[in-house]
Design a protein around this motif. Structure first.
Motif, PDB file in Angstrom:
ATOM      1  N   ARG A   1      22.960  15.166 117.668  1.00  0.00           N
ATOM      2  CA  ARG A   1      23.816  16.249 118.287  1.00  0.00           C
ATOM      3  C   ARG A   1      23.012  16.994 119.509  1.00  0.00           C
ATOM      4  O   ARG A   1      23.562  17.335 120.501  1.00  0.00           O
ATOM      5  CB  ARG A   1      24.487  17.096 117.446  1.00  0.00           C
ATOM      6  CG  ARG A   1      25.628  16.444 116.416  1.00  0.00           C
ATOM      7  CD  ARG A   1      26.712  15.921 117.369  1.00  0.00           C
ATOM      8  NE  ARG A   1      27.768  15.158 116.541  1.00  0.00           N
ATOM      9  CZ  ARG A   1      28.824  14.491 117.221  1.00  0.00           C
ATOM     10  NH1 ARG A   1      28.707  14.112 118.524  1.00  0.00           N
ATOM     11  NH2 ARG A   1      29.770  13.834 116.410  1.00  0.00           N
ATOM     12  N   MET A   2      21.880  17.120 119.020  1.00  0.00           N
ATOM     13  CA  MET A   2      21.018  18.273 119.826  1.00  0.00           C
ATOM     14  C   MET A   2      20.668  17.244 121.195  1.00  0.00           C
ATOM     15  O   MET A   2      20.698  17.966 122.046  1.00  0.00           O
ATOM     16  CB  MET A   2      19.822  18.702 119.083  1.00  0.00           C
ATOM     17  CG  MET A   2      20.100  19.846 118.069  1.00  0.00           C
ATOM     18  SD  MET A   2      21.051  21.480 118.684  1.00  0.00           S
ATOM     19  CE  MET A   2      19.640  22.261 119.333  1.00  0.00           C
ATOM     20  N   ALA A   3      20.290  16.179 120.889  1.00  0.00           N
ATOM     21  CA  ALA A   3      19.937  15.173 121.994  1.00  0.00           C
ATOM     22  C   ALA A   3      21.134  14.974 123.025  1.00  0.00           C
ATOM     23  O   ALA A   3      20.787  14.967 124.273  1.00  0.00           O
ATOM     24  CB  ALA A   3      19.547  13.651 121.321  1.00  0.00           C
ATOM     25  N   GLU A   4      22.360  15.084 122.391  1.00  0.00           N
ATOM     26  CA  GLU A   4      23.436  14.993 123.498  1.00  0.00           C
ATOM     27  C   GLU A   4      23.386  16.286 124.479  1.00  0.00           C
ATOM     28  O   GLU A   4      23.842  16.145 125.468  1.00  0.00           O
ATOM     29  CB  GLU A   4      24.614  14.965 122.587  1.00  0.00           C
ATOM     30  CG  GLU A   4      25.026  13.625 121.956  1.00  0.00           C
ATOM     31  CD  GLU A   4      26.069  13.707 121.229  1.00  0.00           C
ATOM     32  OE1 GLU A   4      26.733  12.508 120.984  1.00  0.00           O
ATOM     33  OE2 GLU A   4      26.619  14.664 120.871  1.00  0.00           O
ATOM     34  N   ARG A   5      22.803  17.333 123.965  1.00  0.00           N
ATOM     35  CA  ARG A   5      22.528  18.509 124.666  1.00  0.00           C
ATOM     36  C   ARG A   5      21.239  18.721 125.217  1.00  0.00           C
ATOM     37  O   ARG A   5      20.850  19.916 125.573  1.00  0.00           O
ATOM     38  CB  ARG A   5      22.914  19.782 123.662  1.00  0.00           C
ATOM     39  CG  ARG A   5      24.469  19.751 123.421  1.00  0.00           C
ATOM     40  CD  ARG A   5      24.775  20.466 122.028  1.00  0.00           C
ATOM     41  NE  ARG A   5      26.252  20.445 121.611  1.00  0.00           N
ATOM     42  CZ  ARG A   5      27.006  19.329 120.997  1.00  0.00           C
ATOM     43  NH1 ARG A   5      26.460  18.298 121.046  1.00  0.00           N
ATOM     44  NH2 ARG A   5      28.272  19.268 121.127  1.00  0.00           N
ATOM     45  N   ASN A   6      20.457  17.618 125.635  1.00  0.00           N
ATOM     46  CA  ASN A   6      19.242  17.740 126.241  1.00  0.00           C
ATOM     47  C   ASN A   6      18.084  18.514 125.282  1.00  0.00           C
ATOM     48  O   ASN A   6      17.298  19.131 125.971  1.00  0.00           O
ATOM     49  CB  ASN A   6      19.229  17.901 127.417  1.00  0.00           C
ATOM     50  CG  ASN A   6      20.204  17.240 128.194  1.00  0.00           C
ATOM     51  OD1 ASN A   6      20.144  15.819 128.377  1.00  0.00           O
ATOM     52  ND2 ASN A   6      20.900  17.625 129.194  1.00  0.00           N
ATOM     53  N   VAL A   7      18.291  18.555 124.000  1.00  0.00           N
ATOM     54  CA  VAL A   7      17.291  19.273 123.204  1.00  0.00           C
ATOM     55  C   VAL A   7      16.523  18.353 122.424  1.00  0.00           C
ATOM     56  O   VAL A   7      17.384  17.408 121.860  1.00  0.00           O
ATOM     57  CB  VAL A   7      17.865  20.263 122.326  1.00  0.00           C
ATOM     58  CG1 VAL A   7      16.952  21.054 121.672  1.00  0.00           C
ATOM     59  CG2 VAL A   7      18.739  21.606 123.216  1.00  0.00           C
ATOM     60  N   THR A   8      15.434  18.139 122.511  1.00  0.00           N
ATOM     61  CA  THR A   8      14.483  17.505 121.472  1.00  0.00           C
ATOM     62  C   THR A   8      14.380  17.924 120.342  1.00  0.00           C
ATOM     63  O   THR A   8      13.712  18.932 120.132  1.00  0.00           O
ATOM     64  CB  THR A   8      13.280  17.131 122.359  1.00  0.00           C
ATOM     65  OG1 THR A   8      13.432  16.629 123.653  1.00  0.00           O
ATOM     66  CG2 THR A   8      12.180  16.179 121.592  1.00  0.00           C
ATOM     67  N   VAL A   9      14.558  17.156 119.290  1.00  0.00           N
ATOM     68  CA  VAL A   9      14.366  17.555 117.934  1.00  0.00           C
ATOM     69  C   VAL A   9      13.623  16.832 116.931  1.00  0.00           C
ATOM     70  O   VAL A   9      13.989  15.503 117.122  1.00  0.00           O
ATOM     71  CB  VAL A   9      15.676  17.852 117.073  1.00  0.00           C
ATOM     72  CG1 VAL A   9      15.397  18.144 115.611  1.00  0.00           C
ATOM     73  CG2 VAL A   9      16.426  19.282 117.627  1.00  0.00           C
TER      74      VAL A   9
END
Length: 420
Positions: free
Chosen positions: A281-289
């Motif tokens: 879900r964070m990757a969909e928001r351009n956040v690397t986790v």
């Protein structure tokens, strides 16, 4: 004392630092040798002239006496050296495994062997020799570790990942490197990122050895944890709605949490992240986790990687391998629980605080509170850090996949303060 890390090729080596303690030990050893030799010199020169004349008339007795003195000196030196080596190990506290035992694998002995630097002491760092990096608690599982390190050099590794994980769970972390070839599993049918985030993963590309379940159907029927009930069903299960649709007041929506951040969210760390849905879900928001996980009863690491995400194979007893103040967001749930050892949770919370930047968010997501005492203890621990409470909800929800009883959960979004 202590150690430093140096990147060499594709790995990390640990080095012994020349310290005050090691210098003291060297001085003590030199003093012992000098004292012993002075004692010998005194023994040979303190006799009277008459006694010396008598010895010259008895050469065989003279040689015998000298031999006895030399033997005594050598025994004293050997005994002193053994004691000094033991003292040095105790002072430096980096070598706790006795590799001289007969049941220790030869590869383990080779890996743990010290290697002197070719040019001696490094003038900048004080490093004098390379020392292998291996978990302190490995000494308690020396037999299992020796079994793990028994293989044919340059040959295929045994299918013993579960043995390695057992060692990790016993505190033997990091594991030593090995010189065998890992079996390759053909990764066919992988999708390109970001399509891979929600496409089904083929069972054929995962390792099922050492696991009770051998397919996803079996896994999705099991409760693998409070945060992983059917979590391998990423096409029609609850994970398709998780973090975007709330089922109760304890469930926070991901966009609402991101809106609370100051300075933006770019990189995050998910502790005990199940099958990687939070990172997706964070990757969909351009956040690397980065997702921290072990393969507890399921192939979590491979599944997360197949989705195009970053799994970190690490137990929560290990210090996080990140520098201070680097993450914008840390997400954790019931996997944070330290069991009946409150000090374990304390150490973990201090490490979380260390890697979270000032102004960053700590998202505690549905942390299970077994009783009011545990909830109070956790609340007091969090308050010690002075975090700002942006969201704080403690409420009951029914354990639908387990007992069916109402249980208390705590969810919170906390902001780390700037400290001088």
């Amino acid at each position: 004392m202590g150690s430093v890390s140096l990147k060499i090729g594709d790995g990390t080596a640990r080095f012994k630092r020349a310290s005050f303690c090691s210098s003291a030990v060297n001085i003590l050893m030199l003093f012992s040798v000098l004292t012993t030799n002075l004692f010998a010199l005194y023994a040979f020169t303190s006799s009277s002239k008459d006694h010396q004349t008598h010895l010259f008339h008895n050469p065989h007795k003279n040689l015998s006496l000298i031999s006895e003195h030399v033997s005594l000196i050598l025994r004293e030196i050997a005994s002193s050296q053994k004691k000094l080596v033991k003292m040095e190990k105790d002072l430096l506290s980096y070598e706790t495994m006795d590799i001289s035992r007969p049941n220790i694998a030869s590869e383990l002995k080779l890996f743990l062997k010290h290697h002197q630097l070719p040019l001696g002491k490094d003038s900048r760092t004080g490093i004098t020799e390379m020392v292998a990096s291996v978990g302190h608690s490995c000494e308690k599982s020396a037999d299992l570790l020796s079994q793990y390190m028994t293989y044919k050099v340059s040959g295929p590794c045994r299918d013993d990942w579960s043995l390695g994980q057992k060692l990790i769970l016993r505190g033997c972390e990091p594991l030593p490197r090995r010189r065998c070839i890992t079996k390759s599993v053909q990764k066919v049918g992988l999708y390109r990122f970001p399509v891979s985030l929600w496409k089904p993963v083929s069972e054929k590309i995962l390792t099922w050895s050492g696991l009770g379940c051998k397919n996803f159907e079996c896994l999705n029927r099991k409760k693998l944890g409070r945060d992983c009930v059917g979590c391998f069903n990423i096409t029609s299960g609850y994970d398709t709605q998780k973090f975007v649709k709330a089922r109760g007041k304890n469930d926070f929506i991901i966009d609402d949490v991101l809106a609370l951040a100051s300075g933006g969210i770019r990189i995050g760390f998910d502790i005990g992240g199940g099958s990687g849905t939070f990172a997706a879900r964070m990757a969909e928001r351009n956040v690397t986790v980065i997702t921290n996980t072990l393969n507890m009863d399921a192939p979590f690491s491979e599944f997360i990687a197949a989705r195009g995400l970053f799994p970190l194979y690490l137990s929560l007893d290990h210090r996080f391998p990140f520098y201070d103040n680097v993450f914008d967001l840390i997400h954790a749930s019931s996997g944070l629980d330290g069991g009946d050892k409150p000090e374990k949770l304390e150490f973990l919370m201090f490490d979380i605080d260390r890697i979270l930047r000032a102004g960053g968010l700590f998202w505690l997501d549905n942390f299970y509170c077994a009783n009011d005492e545990k909830k109070t203890a956790l609340t007091r621990l969090i308050e010690r850090f002075g975090y700002k409470k942006l969201k704080w909800v403690a409420g009951e929800k029914v354990d639908t996949a387990g007992s069916g009883k109402s249980e208390v959960y705590l969810s919170a979004v906390l902001q780390k303060p700037a400290r001088v």
